[in-house]
Design an enzyme around this catalytic site. Structure first.
Site, PDB file in Angstrom:
ATOM      1  N   ARG A  17       0.826  -1.214   0.000  1.00  0.00           N
ATOM      2  CA  ARG A  17       0.000   0.000   0.000  1.00  0.00           C
ATOM      3  C   ARG A  17       0.863   1.267   0.000  1.00  0.00           C
ATOM      4  NH1 ARG A  17      -0.472   4.682   2.716  1.00  0.00           N
ATOM      5  NH2 ARG A  17      -0.120   3.592   4.687  1.00  0.00           N
ATOM      6  N   ASP A  18       1.601   1.495   1.075  1.00  0.00           N
ATOM      7  CA  ASP A  18       2.314   2.769   1.208  1.00  0.00           C
ATOM      8  C   ASP A  18       3.456   2.846   0.200  1.00  0.00           C
ATOM      9  OD1 ASP A  18       2.926   5.240   2.219  1.00  0.00           O
ATOM     10  OD2 ASP A  18       3.526   4.561   4.200  1.00  0.00           O
ATOM     11  N   HIS A 210       5.288   4.379  12.674  1.00  0.00           N
ATOM     12  CA  HIS A 210       5.340   4.263  11.206  1.00  0.00           C
ATOM     13  C   HIS A 210       6.396   5.269  10.726  1.00  0.00           C
ATOM     14  CE1 HIS A 210       3.165   3.836   7.187  1.00  0.00           C
ATOM     15  NE2 HIS A 210       3.877   4.940   6.996  1.00  0.00           N
ATOM     16  N   HIS A 212       9.454   6.859   8.425  1.00  0.00           N
ATOM     17  CA  HIS A 212      10.036   6.956   7.074  1.00  0.00           C
ATOM     18  C   HIS A 212      11.524   7.261   7.243  1.00  0.00           C
ATOM     19  CE1 HIS A 212       6.459   7.152   4.192  1.00  0.00           C
ATOM     20  NE2 HIS A 212       5.968   6.819   5.360  1.00  0.00           N
ATOM     21  N   CYS A 243       9.149   9.442  -2.150  1.00  0.00           N
ATOM     22  CA  CYS A 243       8.745  10.219  -3.313  1.00  0.00           C
ATOM     23  C   CYS A 243       9.485   9.765  -4.560  1.00  0.00           C
ATOM     24  CB  CYS A 243       9.016  11.699  -3.063  1.00  0.00           C
ATOM     25  SG  CYS A 243       8.598  12.681  -4.504  1.00  0.00           S
ATOM     26  N   ASN A 252       9.891   4.684   3.129  1.00  0.00           N
ATOM     27  CA  ASN A 252       9.519   3.980   4.359  1.00  0.00           C
ATOM     28  C   ASN A 252      10.711   3.208   4.917  1.00  0.00           C
ATOM     29  OD1 ASN A 252       6.895   4.145   2.685  1.00  0.00           O
ATOM     30  ND2 ASN A 252       6.199   3.594   4.723  1.00  0.00           N
TER      31      ASN A 252
HETATM   32  P1  HMG Z   1     -13.200  14.281  -2.400  1.00  0.00           P
HETATM   33  O1  HMG Z   1     -12.970  14.615  -3.826  1.00  0.00           O
HETATM   34  O2  HMG Z   1     -13.262  15.387  -1.408  1.00  0.00           O
HETATM   35  O3  HMG Z   1     -14.501  13.377  -2.235  1.00  0.00           O
HETATM   36  O4  HMG Z   1     -12.145  13.246  -1.947  1.00  0.00           O
HETATM   37  P2  HMG Z   1     -16.007  13.690  -2.322  1.00  0.00           P
HETATM   38  O5  HMG Z   1     -16.626  13.045  -1.121  1.00  0.00           O
HETATM   39  O6  HMG Z   1     -16.274  15.152  -2.572  1.00  0.00           O
HETATM   40  O7  HMG Z   1     -16.406  12.901  -3.661  1.00  0.00           O
HETATM   41  C1  HMG Z   1     -15.834  13.228  -4.892  1.00  0.00           C
HETATM   42  C2  HMG Z   1     -15.764  11.982  -5.734  1.00  0.00           C
HETATM   43  O8  HMG Z   1     -14.931  11.024  -5.083  1.00  0.00           O
HETATM   44  C3  HMG Z   1     -17.117  11.301  -5.955  1.00  0.00           C
HETATM   45  O9  HMG Z   1     -17.097  10.683  -7.229  1.00  0.00           O
HETATM   46  C4  HMG Z   1     -17.100  10.197  -4.919  1.00  0.00           C
HETATM   47  O10 HMG Z   1     -17.930   9.120  -5.235  1.00  0.00           O
HETATM   48  C5  HMG Z   1     -15.639   9.792  -4.964  1.00  0.00           C
HETATM   49  P3  HMG Z   1     -17.756  11.426  -8.536  1.00  0.00           P
HETATM   50  O11 HMG Z   1     -19.177  11.635  -8.151  1.00  0.00           O
HETATM   51  O12 HMG Z   1     -16.974  12.723  -8.710  1.00  0.00           O
HETATM   52  O13 HMG Z   1     -17.534  10.428  -9.646  1.00  0.00           O
HETATM   53  N1  HMG Z   1     -15.196   9.111  -3.760  1.00  0.00           N
HETATM   54  C6  HMG Z   1     -14.643   7.894  -3.737  1.00  0.00           C
HETATM   55  N2  HMG Z   1     -14.368   7.019  -4.728  1.00  0.00           N
HETATM   56  C7  HMG Z   1     -13.818   5.843  -4.359  1.00  0.00           C
HETATM   57  N3  HMG Z   1     -13.534   5.513  -3.078  1.00  0.00           N
HETATM   58  C8  HMG Z   1     -13.781   6.371  -2.083  1.00  0.00           C
HETATM   59  C9  HMG Z   1     -14.378   7.610  -2.392  1.00  0.00           C
HETATM   60  N4  HMG Z   1     -14.761   8.663  -1.661  1.00  0.00           N
HETATM   61  C10 HMG Z   1     -15.273   9.567  -2.499  1.00  0.00           C
HETATM   62  N5  HMG Z   1     -13.486   6.039  -0.828  1.00  0.00           N
HETATM   63  C11 HMG Z   1     -11.208  11.494  -0.624  1.00  0.00           C
HETATM   64  C12 HMG Z   1     -12.073  12.739  -0.626  1.00  0.00           C
HETATM   65  C13 HMG Z   1     -10.877  11.194   0.828  1.00  0.00           C
HETATM   66  C14 HMG Z   1     -11.992  10.352  -1.235  1.00  0.00           C
HETATM   67  C15 HMG Z   1      -9.921  11.765  -1.437  1.00  0.00           C
HETATM   68  O14 HMG Z   1      -9.316  12.901  -0.920  1.00  0.00           O
HETATM   69  C16 HMG Z   1      -8.952  10.628  -1.405  1.00  0.00           C
HETATM   70  O15 HMG Z   1      -9.188   9.586  -1.978  1.00  0.00           O
HETATM   71  N6  HMG Z   1      -7.807  10.820  -0.702  1.00  0.00           N
HETATM   72  C17 HMG Z   1      -6.846   9.753  -0.504  1.00  0.00           C
HETATM   73  C18 HMG Z   1      -5.471  10.278  -0.544  1.00  0.00           C
HETATM   74  C19 HMG Z   1      -4.497   9.200  -0.169  1.00  0.00           C
HETATM   75  O16 HMG Z   1      -4.739   8.024  -0.269  1.00  0.00           O
HETATM   76  N7  HMG Z   1      -3.309   9.657   0.247  1.00  0.00           N
HETATM   77  C20 HMG Z   1      -2.225   8.797   0.636  1.00  0.00           C
HETATM   78  C21 HMG Z   1      -2.490   8.141   1.953  1.00  0.00           C
HETATM   79  S1  HMG Z   1      -0.974   7.848   2.815  1.00  0.00           S
HETATM   80  C22 HMG Z   1      -1.049   8.793   4.202  1.00  0.00           C
HETATM   81  O17 HMG Z   1      -1.944   9.562   4.321  1.00  0.00           O
HETATM   82  C23 HMG Z   1       0.019   8.644   5.230  1.00  0.00           C
HETATM   83  C24 HMG Z   1       0.158   7.279   5.884  1.00  0.00           C
HETATM   84  O18 HMG Z   1       0.812   6.379   5.018  1.00  0.00           O
HETATM   85  C25 HMG Z   1       0.979   7.408   7.158  1.00  0.00           C
HETATM   86  C26 HMG Z   1       2.352   8.002   6.910  1.00  0.00           C
HETATM   87  O19 HMG Z   1       2.992   7.654   5.920  1.00  0.00           O
HETATM   88  O20 HMG Z   1       2.790   8.758   7.762  1.00  0.00           O
HETATM   89  C27 HMG Z   1      -1.203   6.679   6.256  1.00  0.00           C
HETATM   90 MG    MG Z   2       3.896   6.024   5.161  1.00  0.00          MG
END
Ligand code: HMG
Ligand code: MG
Length: 319
Positions: A17-18, A210, A212, A243, A252
């Site tokens: 995933r990450d 966690h 990096h 990155c 990581n």
């Molecule tokens: P948004 O655009 O604000 O969502 O995104 P929305 O609620 O306004 O909806 C817009 C569209 O997104 C709609 O579709 C929804 O259906 C769709 P449309 O009508 O335009 O076709 N949607 C989705 N589709 C699939 N699955 C979903 C979903 N939710 C809404 N779950 C959202 C908000 C949170 C979805 C977006 O910002 C997003 O996906 N962000 C994820 C970013 C991400 O994954 N970043 C990396 C994570 S790693 C991390 O954070 C750090 C970590 O590893 C720890 C560390 O390393 O320190 C955990």
């Molecule tokens: Mg991470």
């Protein structure tokens, strides 16, 4: 840490995933399955396989459904988990039989907004029904707090912000909160300060780290965590992640580096290091480039398990 009785550590693998979420080229689903199989064979007790986020935001994990369908009922796999940012993500994860999911938010407002397009208050409000549904379905929820020491947009982050976020996520029902040094800026003194602040109210067995390794301090931070009672550490096979647009920067903490250190210190992990190195070699073969993990580099030459037969090993000179 009492001499002679180090005990057991849980290594939570986040590479699929990450790590893969940062890959510029899409890794085919069958390659992801092969990598997860190899990690399972190495004995990792939990593997974060993918994210049920908006695929437009994270295209490398757009095959979350297909991947989880391929993993479902596959023999020999440990607990498979996935990130979910909201109810829609949870719905997708439940439809594919996941019994554990992870929510994530940031200790800083700007990173939270950029990452999940919500303020921190909005994120917590959106998580409430996710936790409620998981409780009803008997699904475990892990939680991440990202950017615990440094935010790429706001700079330094206070321990108070991390503590407040951690407590809110535990109150919602997270079984564990993983502290993410997302941009790899923390050092051992900060680790001690943060953990002192957290451990005043949060039991050590509700926390994970966690780290990096962007600036080479990940293992040192984990060592401080170990000394202060933390027993779950996240890591990524080969050090996959970081990155892709910052050549030379490692991401990581590499699982091989972590496991090598833990075993050397006498901790039990249930992981077979030789098989883990084979999984790292497979990851290098699938991606066609050497990965930054140092124990992987050092141990690949003597690995007796070898990468999966269908893969093309990366040559020693490339490594
Ligand atoms: P948004 O655009 O604000 O969502 O995104 P929305 O609620 O306004 O909806 C817009 C569209 O997104 C709609 O579709 C929804 O259906 C769709 P449309 O009508 O335009 O076709 N949607 C989705 N589709 C699939 N699955 C979903 C979903 N939710 C809404 N779950 C959202 C908000 C949170 C979805 C977006 O910002 C997003 O996906 N962000 C994820 C970013 C991400 O994954 N970043 C990396 C994570 S790693 C991390 O954070 C750090 C970590 O590893 C720890 C560390 O390393 O320190 C955990
Ligand atoms: Mg991470």
């Amino acid at each position: 840490m009492a001499a002679g009785t180090p005990g057991r550590v849980r290594v939570y693998e986040v590479g699929p995933r990450d790590g893969l979420q940062n890959e510029p080229a899409f890794v085919p689903t069958e390659d992801k399955v092969a990598l997860i199989d190899a990690l399972a064979t190495a004995g990792l007790p939990a593997i974060e396989a993918t994210s049920f986020v908006n695929p437009r935001w994270i295209p490398p994990l757009a095959d979350a459904e297909n991947l989880c369908a391929a993993l479902r009922d596959r023999p020999g796999l440990p607990r498979i988990t996935a990130l979910v940012p909201n109810e829609k993500g949870l719905e997708r994860a439940l439809a594919h039989g996941l019994r554990e999911v992870a929510v994530f938010m940031s200790a800083s407002e700007s990173h939270n907004k950029r990452n999940i397009n919500k303020t921190r208050a909005e994120a917590l409000a959106a998580f409430a029904p996710v936790f409620e549904r998981c409780r009803a379905e008997g699904v475990a929820v892990r939680a991440y707090v990202s950017v615990v020491w440094g935010c790429p947009y706001e700079g330094p982050v206070s321990p108070a912000a991390v503590l407040e976020t951690t407590e809110r996520l535990l109150d919602l029902g997270a079984y564990e909160v993983s502290l993410g040094d997302t941009i790899g800026v923390g050092h051992p003194r900060q680790t001690r300060e943060l953990l002192e602040a957290l451990l005043a109210t949060v039991p050590a067995d509700r926390l994970a780290m966690h780290m990096h390794d962007t600036r080479g301090t990940a293992l040192a931070n984990c060592l401080v965590g170990l000394e202060m009672g933390i027993r779950t550490f996240d890591s990524s096979v080969g050090g996959l992640g970081g990155c892709p647009y910052a050549p030379g920067a490692s991401g990581n903490l590499a699982t091989e580096d972590l496991v090598y250190m833990l075993h050397g210190m006498g901790f039990e992990t249930g992981v077979d290091l030789d098989r883990l190195v084979a999984a790292g070699m497979l990851a290098e073969a699938l991606l066609g480039r050497p990965l930054p993990g140092r124990a992987l580099k050092a141990l690949a030459a003597t690995c007796t398990t070898g990468p999966a037969p269908s893969s093309q090993p990366v040559s020693a000179s490339d490594r």
